[in-house]
Design an enzyme around this catalytic site. Structure first.
Site, PDB file in Angstrom:
ATOM      1  N   PRO A 174     -32.723 -56.429 -41.904  1.00 23.46           N
ATOM      2  CA  PRO A 174     -33.883 -55.780 -41.270  1.00 23.46           C
ATOM      3  C   PRO A 174     -33.637 -54.416 -40.639  1.00 23.46           C
ATOM      4  O   PRO A 174     -33.729 -54.238 -39.416  1.00 23.46           O
ATOM      5  CB  PRO A 174     -34.293 -56.806 -40.215  1.00 23.46           C
ATOM      6  CG  PRO A 174     -33.002 -57.454 -39.813  1.00 23.46           C
ATOM      7  CD  PRO A 174     -32.215 -57.551 -41.091  1.00 23.46           C
ATOM      8  N   CYS A 175     -33.383 -53.409 -41.466  1.00 17.89           N
ATOM      9  CA  CYS A 175     -33.237 -52.056 -40.949  1.00 17.89           C
ATOM     10  C   CYS A 175     -34.554 -51.538 -40.375  1.00 17.89           C
ATOM     11  O   CYS A 175     -34.554 -50.578 -39.594  1.00 17.89           O
ATOM     12  CB  CYS A 175     -32.716 -51.115 -42.034  1.00 17.89           C
ATOM     13  SG  CYS A 175     -33.700 -51.083 -43.542  1.00 17.89           S
TER      14      CYS A 175
END
Length: 206
Positions: A174-175
């Site tokens: 989850p950047c």
């Protein structure tokens, strides 16, 4: 049919039309033989999501790549052929688990992904940063500077931004949960609108 040199040619497809069912059967047989003969290194499929069509790519190690349409799927696959293996085949069933978990995520039934991941497209500091991103809980965000401190390089804020921008597994890794210190979202591989949608869907708060 004549070619440009006026030489008669034979249109096999027109002479022997193949129905959809038969084509599916032929494709399945090709996949089976490739697997049995150890000729398949990389598999891929596409899935429809609220953010548009995504490309999923995997190796035997696990999910290797998630790509947005704006990244151009053909270019993504060409890069993987050069960096990983040219033995690539579209085999949707092998990515059913990834497709299912993404579907569960988008309908709000999943907050954590439980998939084997292949991190071989990243190395060094970028890989270290990307592996740390799942520690940011669903519904939360962290700043680039906080991630830099987390990985023990507090002054490498810009390098953290680069690691997020080159993350080969967006959404699953989850950047999108990494934001600027002032709370603004910053750039995202899927576009700012996609990042906004993901954080809004998760009800992200700091």
């Amino acid at each position: 049919m004549m070619d440009t040199n006026n030489t008669p040619t034979f249109d096999v497809a027109a002479a022997f039309p193949v129905g959809a069912d038969e084509m599916d059967s032929l494709r399945s047989e090709l996949v089976r033989r490739a697997a049995n003969d150890d000729l398949l290194d990389v598999t891929y499929r596409t899935v429809d999501t609220p953010l548009g069509t995504l490309l999923l790519v995997a190796t035997e190690r696990g999910l290797l790549r998630v790509a947005y349409e704006r990244e151009e799927f053909e270019r993504v696959l060409d890069t993987i052929a050069q960096r990983v293996s040219s033995r690539i085949l579209r085999t949707p069933a092998r990515l059913d688990d990834a497709a299912r978990e993404l579907d569960e995520y988008f309908i709000g039934r999943r907050t954590v992904f439980d998939l084997a991941l292949d991190h071989s497209l990243s190395s060094g500091f970028r890989d270290e940063v990307q592996r740390s991103l799942p520690t940011i809980a669903y519904g939360s965000t962290a700043s680039y500077s906080e991630i830099a401190k987390l990985v023990g390089r507090p002054r490498a804020v810009r390098a953290v931004g680069t690691a997020c921008a080159t993350n080969p597994l967006p959404i699953v890794v989850p950047c999108h949960r990494v934001v600027r210190s002032d709370g603004s979202y910053g750039q995202y591989v899927g576009g700012v609108d996609a990042k906004t949608t993901l954080l809004t869907m998760e009800g992200a708060v700091r």
